[in-house]
Design a protein around this motif. Structure first.
Motif, mmCIF file in Angstrom:
data_model
loop_
_atom_site.group_PDB
_atom_site.id
_atom_site.type_symbol
_atom_site.label_atom_id
_atom_site.label_comp_id
_atom_site.label_asym_id
_atom_site.label_seq_id
_atom_site.Cartn_x
_atom_site.Cartn_y
_atom_site.Cartn_z
ATOM 1 N N GLU A 250 53.681 -19.691 -2.987
ATOM 2 C CA GLU A 250 53.123 -20.729 -3.791
ATOM 3 C C GLU A 250 51.951 -19.131 -4.253
ATOM 4 O OE1 GLU A 250 52.814 -23.399 -5.258
ATOM 5 O OE2 GLU A 250 53.607 -24.440 -4.313
ATOM 6 N N THR A 251 51.151 -18.863 -3.688
ATOM 7 C CA THR A 251 50.264 -17.221 -3.915
ATOM 8 C C THR A 251 51.162 -16.326 -4.979
ATOM 9 O OG1 THR A 251 49.672 -17.206 -1.665
ATOM 10 C CG2 THR A 251 49.336 -15.378 -3.054
ATOM 11 N N LEU A 252 52.691 -16.193 -5.219
ATOM 12 C CA LEU A 252 52.952 -14.629 -5.690
ATOM 13 C C LEU A 252 53.209 -15.211 -6.742
ATOM 14 C CD1 LEU A 252 55.157 -12.817 -5.951
ATOM 15 C CD2 LEU A 252 56.856 -14.049 -5.415
ATOM 16 N N ALA B 66 46.485 -17.567 1.440
ATOM 17 C CA ALA B 66 45.736 -18.572 0.581
ATOM 18 C C ALA B 66 44.564 -18.561 -0.197
ATOM 19 C CB ALA B 66 45.177 -19.947 0.840
ATOM 20 N N ILE B 67 43.645 -17.405 0.549
ATOM 21 C CA ILE B 67 42.168 -16.421 -0.304
ATOM 22 C C ILE B 67 42.779 -15.789 -0.817
ATOM 23 C CG2 ILE B 67 41.213 -14.993 0.604
ATOM 24 C CD1 ILE B 67 41.097 -15.752 3.292
ATOM 25 N N LEU B 68 44.019 -14.917 -0.725
ATOM 26 C CA LEU B 68 44.692 -14.010 -2.263
ATOM 27 C C LEU B 68 45.288 -14.855 -3.400
ATOM 28 C CD1 LEU B 68 46.389 -11.797 -0.119
ATOM 29 C CD2 LEU B 68 44.318 -12.086 -1.358
ATOM 30 N N LYS B 69 45.476 -16.255 -3.109
ATOM 31 C CA LYS B 69 45.552 -17.442 -4.335
ATOM 32 C C LYS B 69 44.449 -16.991 -5.454
ATOM 33 C CE LYS B 69 47.202 -20.909 -3.299
ATOM 34 N NZ LYS B 69 47.674 -22.071 -2.865
ATOM 35 N N ILE B 70 43.545 -17.619 -3.955
ATOM 36 C CA ILE B 70 41.858 -18.491 -4.878
ATOM 37 C C ILE B 70 41.392 -17.024 -5.676
ATOM 38 C CG2 ILE B 70 39.562 -19.380 -4.242
ATOM 39 C CD1 ILE B 70 40.455 -20.707 -2.194
ATOM 40 N N LEU B 71 41.589 -15.977 -5.066
ATOM 41 C CA LEU B 71 41.034 -14.986 -5.176
ATOM 42 C C LEU B 71 41.698 -14.603 -7.142
ATOM 43 C CD1 LEU B 71 38.387 -12.275 -6.121
ATOM 44 C CD2 LEU B 71 40.524 -11.084 -3.712
ATOM 45 N N SER B 72 42.768 -14.661 -6.795
ATOM 46 C CA SER B 72 43.678 -14.472 -7.791
ATOM 47 C C SER B 72 43.155 -15.387 -9.568
ATOM 48 C CB SER B 72 45.349 -14.468 -7.784
ATOM 49 O OG SER B 72 45.626 -14.509 -9.082
ATOM 50 N N GLU B 73 42.928 -16.598 -9.113
ATOM 51 C CA GLU B 73 42.961 -17.962 -9.626
ATOM 52 C C GLU B 73 41.597 -17.112 -10.272
ATOM 53 O OE1 GLU B 73 45.765 -21.191 -7.670
ATOM 54 O OE2 GLU B 73 43.617 -21.007 -7.848
ATOM 55 N N GLU B 74 40.537 -17.175 -9.300
ATOM 56 C CA GLU B 74 39.311 -17.386 -9.793
ATOM 57 C C GLU B 74 38.799 -15.757 -10.580
ATOM 58 O OE1 GLU B 74 35.565 -18.585 -9.344
ATOM 59 O OE2 GLU B 74 37.660 -20.266 -8.262
ATOM 60 N N ILE B 75 39.887 -14.222 -10.709
ATOM 61 C CA ILE B 75 39.554 -13.483 -11.278
ATOM 62 C C ILE B 75 40.224 -13.250 -12.783
ATOM 63 C CG2 ILE B 75 40.449 -11.303 -11.158
ATOM 64 C CD1 ILE B 75 39.612 -10.636 -8.829
ATOM 65 N N PHE B 76 41.962 -13.979 -12.988
ATOM 66 C CA PHE B 76 42.197 -13.550 -13.954
ATOM 67 C C PHE B 76 42.757 -15.195 -14.309
ATOM 68 C CE2 PHE B 76 43.693 -10.787 -10.876
ATOM 69 C CZ PHE B 76 44.551 -9.404 -11.740
#
Length: 316
Positions: A194-196, A136-146
């Motif tokens: 979901e993260t993928l 979930a953290i990696l998913k949020i980080l991806s959204e914030e960056i990309f």
């Protein structure tokens, strides 16, 4: 904040809270509030104070204070997410903590926290519940960056974070692959898919077309009811990719997906009735199926027309 108040009492409480939030040192009391308060509302309010400081005053804090906040947030995230029970019971609060941690990462990673990716991947291998929250953290980080970086950080900063995320993605991809291949925990596998999905619009194409990712999605998850919607979303994201060097792989994606769909939806199925009579998840699947087909045809119609055997799959 722990109970229901009205009228003048409510106004007085709101005044006190406003004064607390505006006090420049209010964030120094957040750890005590989070530790001792029994009110979820109070915890959320206190964490909001800390997140405001992270967003707007992070560089003004001393190195000691920044390191203290980082360690505190990481510690409480690990504590609450290491057990499936506490992760489930405190899901909303943990989500808020995850968001605060990502705000810290946007300041600290990669220069002041160069080992973050290896740290989170390594921790994920020790505990499935922890791994679920780390996804979930990696998913949020991806959204914030990309997805949401415009207007929130400079173009140079956003580009640097994107380049770093891509260069270190192999560890994250290997973790996702390991979970999909080995985990029997529904919540973890679902969070991983979901993260993928959030990764697929930016990861280097080799991870998509030169690994077993597509076959894993189609053969392992597409026909599992609880995973089929997010899996079809992943396949739709891939179907939207235009890359001449992977035309044959895209055609194979279409063929394998259609073959699997024939087993899931008999040719006698009348889609309109299936949608009308289906439950929410089934209706969502029909809608996602239409998106998959329309996306592939929009992006690769000419390619499909060159393959007569593929046309028969579509006509059926």
């Amino acid at each position: 904040l722990g109970g229901t108040v009205h009228g003048p009492e409510q106004t007085a409480c709101q005044h006190v809270l406003t004064q607390l939030k505006e006090h420049p040192d209010a964030w120094t009391r957040v750890d005590m509030i989070l530790e001792f308060s029994q009110s979820q509302n109070t915890k959320f309010y206190a964490l909001g104070i800390l997140e405001d400081v992270i967003k707007s005053r992070w560089k003004a804090l001393s190195e000691e204070h920044r390191e203290g906040i980082k360690k505190y947030i990481v510690g409480i995230v690990i504590k609450l997410s290491s057990e499936a029970t506490s992760l489930s019971q405190e899901q909303l609060f943990v989500s808020k903590l995850n968001s605060s941690l990502v705000q810290i990462l946007k300041h600290e990673w990669p220069i002041n926290w160069p080992t973050f990716i290896s740290d989170i991947v390594g921790a994920s291998k020790t505990n499935e519940s922890l791994c679920q929250n780390n996804m979930a953290i990696l998913k949020i980080l991806s959204e914030e960056i990309f997805d949401f970086s415009a207007g929130q950080m400079t173009q140079q900063k956003a580009r640097h974070l994107k380049d770093k995320m891509c260069s270190e993605f192999s560890e994250v991809f290997n973790l996702c692959t390991f979970v999909m291949d080995n985990s029997q925990t529904v919540a973890l596998v679902g969070e991983t898919l979901e993260t993928l999905l959030r990764f697929l619009n930016w990861i280097p194409l080799g991870y998509v077309f030169e690994t077993k990712l597509i076959s894993t999605l189609i053969y392992k998850f597409l026909n599992v009811p609880i995973f089929r919607n997010v899996t079809l979303k992943c396949l739709t994201e891939i179907a939207g990719i235009q890359a001449l060097q992977y035309d044959e792989r895209l055609l194979l994606l279409f063929q394998l997906t259609m073959n699997q769909l024939k087993q899931m939806l008999p040719l006698t199925t009348y889609i309109k009735d299936a949608y009308k009579e289906g439950r929410d998840m089934e209706q969502a699947f029909v809608l996602q199926l239409s998106l998959f087909l329309s996306t592939f045809l929009r992006e690769h119609c000419t390619l499909l027309e060159t393959k007569m055997d593929m046309q028969s799959s579509l006509l059926k």
